[in-house]
Design a protein around this motif. Structure first.
Motif, PDB file in Angstrom:
ATOM      1  N   UNK A 183      -3.025   0.334   0.968  1.00  0.00           N
ATOM      2  CA  UNK A 183      -2.942   0.815   2.342  1.00  0.00           C
ATOM      3  C   UNK A 183      -1.674   1.581   2.640  1.00  0.00           C
ATOM      4  N   UNK A 184      -0.828   1.791   1.616  1.00  0.00           N
ATOM      5  CA  UNK A 184       0.436   2.512   1.802  1.00  0.00           C
ATOM      6  C   UNK A 184       0.590   3.546   0.688  1.00  0.00           C
ATOM      7  N   UNK A 185       1.365   4.580   0.979  1.00  0.00           N
ATOM      8  CA  UNK A 185       1.632   5.592  -0.035  1.00  0.00           C
ATOM      9  C   UNK A 185       2.654   5.038  -1.032  1.00  0.00           C
ATOM     10  N   UNK A 186       2.344   5.156  -2.313  1.00  0.00           N
ATOM     11  CA  UNK A 186       3.255   4.656  -3.340  1.00  0.00           C
ATOM     12  C   UNK A 186       4.509   5.527  -3.393  1.00  0.00           C
ATOM     13  N   UNK A 187       5.574   4.961  -3.898  1.00  0.00           N
ATOM     14  CA  UNK A 187       6.855   5.669  -4.034  1.00  0.00           C
ATOM     15  C   UNK A 187       7.329   5.567  -5.475  1.00  0.00           C
ATOM     16  N   UNK A 188       7.894   6.653  -5.969  1.00  0.00           N
ATOM     17  CA  UNK A 188       8.474   6.692  -7.317  1.00  0.00           C
ATOM     18  C   UNK A 188       9.893   7.226  -7.210  1.00  0.00           C
ATOM     19  N   UNK A 189      10.861   6.444  -7.651  1.00  0.00           N
ATOM     20  CA  UNK A 189      12.275   6.778  -7.504  1.00  0.00           C
ATOM     21  C   UNK A 189      12.935   6.920  -8.867  1.00  0.00           C
ATOM     22  N   UNK A 210      -3.265   5.410   6.423  1.00  0.00           N
ATOM     23  CA  UNK A 210      -4.469   4.939   7.126  1.00  0.00           C
ATOM     24  C   UNK A 210      -5.741   5.515   6.507  1.00  0.00           C
ATOM     25  N   UNK A 211      -6.753   4.692   6.410  1.00  0.00           N
ATOM     26  CA  UNK A 211      -8.040   5.159   5.928  1.00  0.00           C
ATOM     27  C   UNK A 211      -8.144   5.299   4.424  1.00  0.00           C
ATOM     28  N   UNK A 212      -7.099   4.929   3.685  1.00  0.00           N
ATOM     29  CA  UNK A 212      -7.159   5.060   2.230  1.00  0.00           C
ATOM     30  C   UNK A 212      -8.152   4.046   1.669  1.00  0.00           C
ATOM     31  N   UNK A 213      -8.871   4.459   0.622  1.00  0.00           N
ATOM     32  CA  UNK A 213      -9.897   3.603   0.047  1.00  0.00           C
ATOM     33  C   UNK A 213      -9.276   2.414  -0.678  1.00  0.00           C
ATOM     34  N   UNK A 214     -10.057   1.354  -0.795  1.00  0.00           N
ATOM     35  CA  UNK A 214      -9.593   0.156  -1.479  1.00  0.00           C
ATOM     36  C   UNK A 214      -9.864   0.210  -2.968  1.00  0.00           C
ATOM     37  N   UNK A 283      -3.305   2.488 -10.305  1.00  0.00           N
ATOM     38  CA  UNK A 283      -4.575   3.029  -9.824  1.00  0.00           C
ATOM     39  C   UNK A 283      -4.487   3.128  -8.306  1.00  0.00           C
ATOM     40  N   UNK A 284      -4.387   4.350  -7.806  1.00  0.00           N
ATOM     41  CA  UNK A 284      -4.369   4.621  -6.381  1.00  0.00           C
ATOM     42  C   UNK A 284      -5.775   4.964  -5.914  1.00  0.00           C
ATOM     43  N   UNK A 285      -5.950   5.102  -4.626  1.00  0.00           N
ATOM     44  CA  UNK A 285      -7.231   5.570  -4.110  1.00  0.00           C
ATOM     45  C   UNK A 285      -7.486   6.986  -4.630  1.00  0.00           C
TER      46      UNK A 285
END
Length: 573
Positions: A183-189, A210-214, A283-285
């Motif tokens: 449900x959140x945007x991933x971050x890469x640092x 919001x609205x991202x698939x599961x 694995x993201x949406x």
């Protein structure tokens, strides 16, 4: 001379016209060579890292360091990627010294023969930080269960409720620290990690999506070093509560159509090829492309996969073990592929409550192994109870750490298992040791920093400072936390001497017992100091002393040096 010069030029030109250029060399797979060493404890000299490995991440290419510390990795066809040096210095089955290089930085890869010279492996580092959900960033709680990991590496942990995390076993080098929550945007640092340090990472905030698939789709390719696709490779994907399998097609491609979003470990297997494990695959949406992964000839077999460490109810370290904390001999879950030798093994699916069952043997000798149940051939072996069955609880060594079979620890290749103590048959854990900086002399009313960052032990350490009697009480900027290695305070305007004792506590709850006193002198009158303040010097040697004297208010000082011994001459500058 001019006539001779002209003849020479003509002859050269004529020769060039008659010469045929050689055919260009045909490029082939590249190689990387190095001499690998490790620093010996309490010594300045280096020792060859015999038995260390050099591998190309995402492939089965691997080479072992010989007795003299030399290693050569051949067959590199990629132009980009990462090399990993790994060394299990204490022989417990888990690499405690590792280092990562990129092929691009080394200018290595296809058609290149690169010699790195001497590579020194230091102790793995620890990352400490906080990740928060962006829609509740102002709240102190509600940030638990966020995955924090190093892509394609086994280091993976989850945040506690306050968003804090500790990631151990981190290799030295240029890395990427990633954070993910559904449900959140991933971050890469991008981060630069030094060996044997506890690195503190700045606050990471995950913004809502919001609205991202599961669920997401994972697709990749498996090939030989020359790019030829490999068909019929069994591909397994495992995450917490999820395991799925598929196979590569004739083009070497595989696809998982629907996987719950999360961090996965992949296992690639085919008879006649060396099995390959890839850790921390996100694995993201939507569609996620990975690979290509390279497999070479060798002994096939089932690679050990698990769903990753459980999200802790509060902040805690997974120890940075293989995605899920498993540490088994030969990469398989058990010796022989079964959980017990003649019995069953259940603890919600694992032999221990939170760790792996064994390394090189069975958890029981003919009985069942449960977390909280009996596992006997004459005794019990429970997660949290005694581990005796009229003999050893594991085939290959002792499985106790202070008398328990561990609930959350892992058994290692060699037979030892520890969770806060030394393991019989294995190596002892690093004893916590508090270390402070040299005495400091500070002008009144100025800030001062206490130095405890050279303390050692099983990371992460918690730093506890106590002000000793005899001086006005001051407040430290940080204390009793993993970030309190360098707290600050402001000196008063009066002359005094402040002393602080330091005790460090490791991740197993063990505290240092040595005396470590930090001393801060606050001076309001001129204070004479110089360096060096001692030493052994030979006849005829020139020694230079440098004043470190101070006066509050910055008034000019007059210096008078007096010799108490026989000195041939003194030159003041």
């Amino acid at each position: 001379m001019r006539h001779l010069w002209g003849v020479v030029v003509v002859a050269l030109v004529s020769s060039c016209l008659d010469t045929q250029l050689p055919s260009p060399a045909v490029l082939g797979p590249g190689t990387v060579r190095a001499s690998v060493f490790t620093a010996l404890p309490n010594r300045q000299d280096l020792s060859p890292a015999k038995g260390a490995t050099l591998s190309l991440i995402g492939t089965t290419l691997r080479a072992t360091v010989d007795d003299d510390g030399n290693v050569q990795l051949a067959g590199i066809t990629a132009k980009s990627g990462r090399l990993m040096f790994s060394y299990d210095a204490d022989g417990d089955g888990v690499a405690d010294r590792s280092r990562v290089f990129t092929l691009e930085a080394l200018k290595a890869g296809f058609g290149k023969d690169v010699n790195l010279g001497q590579v020194v492996l230091g102790r793995n580092a620890t990352l400490v930080g906080t990740v928060k959900r962006g829609d509740r960033v102002q709240l102190a709680a509600g940030h638990g269960g966020i995955a924090v990991f190093l892509p394609q590496l086994p280091q993976l942990t989850y945040t506690g409720d306050d968003g804090s995390f500790t990631l151990g076993g981190v290799p030295e080098g240029s890395l990427v620290l990633s954070a993910f929550a559904a449900g959140y945007r991933s971050e890469a640092t991008p981060i630069e990690v030094e060996a044997a340090r506890e690195e503190r990472v700045g606050l990471i905030v995950l913004e809502p999506s919001p609205g991202s698939a599961a669920v997401g789709q994972l697709s990749g390719r498996v090939e030989q070093p020359d790019g030829t696709p490999i068909a019929a490779v069994l591909v397994r994907a495992a995450s917490r509560g999820t395991e799925a399998t598929t196979q590569t097609n004739a083009e070497g491609r595989f696809t998982f159509e629907t996987l719950p979003v999360g961090v996965y470990a992949l296992g690639l297997e085919k008879m006649g090829l060396t099995s390959l494990r890839i850790d921390s695959v996100l694995v993201n949406a939507g569609l996620n492309q990975v690979g290509p992964y390279v497999m070479t000839g060798g002994t096939g077999g089932s690679s050990s996969l698990d769903g990753g460490p459980p999200a802790p109810p509060d902040a805690g370290s997974t120890g940075g073990g293989a995605a899920g904390g498993s540490a088994t001999a030969g990469g398989s879950a058990t010796a022989g592929g079964c959980a017990t030798a003649g019995g069953s093994a259940t603890a919600g699916g694992s032999t221990t409550a939170g760790g792996s069952a064994m390394a090189g043997g069975s958890a029981t000798a003919g009985g069942s192994a449960t977390a909280g149940g009996s596992a006997t051939a004459g005794g019990s072996a429970t997660a949290g109870g005694s581990a005796t069955a009229g003999g050893s609880a594991t085939a290959g060594g002792s499985a106790t750490a202070g008398g328990s079979a561990t609930a959350g620890g892992s058994a290692t290749a060699g037979g030892s298992a520890s969770a806060g103590g030394s393991a019989a048959g294995g190596s002892a854990l690093l004893t916590p040791f508090a270390a402070v900086g040299p005495p400091q002399v500070i002008v009144p009313g100025r800030p001062v920093t206490l130095l405890g960052d050279t303390s050692s032990g099983e990371m992460p350490l918690t730093y506890s400072w106590t002000q000793l009697p005899g001086s006005p009480t001051v407040t430290l900027s940080d204390n009793n936390t993993v970030t309190a290695h360098s707290p600050r305070f402001t000196t008063p305007t009066t002359v005094n001497v402040f002393e602080f004792s330091l005790v460090v506590t490791d991740r197993f709850g063990r505290s240092s017992t040595n005396s470590a006193i930090a001393r801060v002198s606050v001076g309001s009158t001129p204070l004479a100091r110089f360096t060096p303040d001692g030493g052994l010097y030979f006849g005829g040697q020139t020694v230079t002393f440098q004043s470190q004297s101070i006066d509050d208010g910055g008034l000019a000082l007059r210096y008078e040096w007096t010799s108490s011994g026989s000195v041939s001459s003194v030159v003041a500058d």
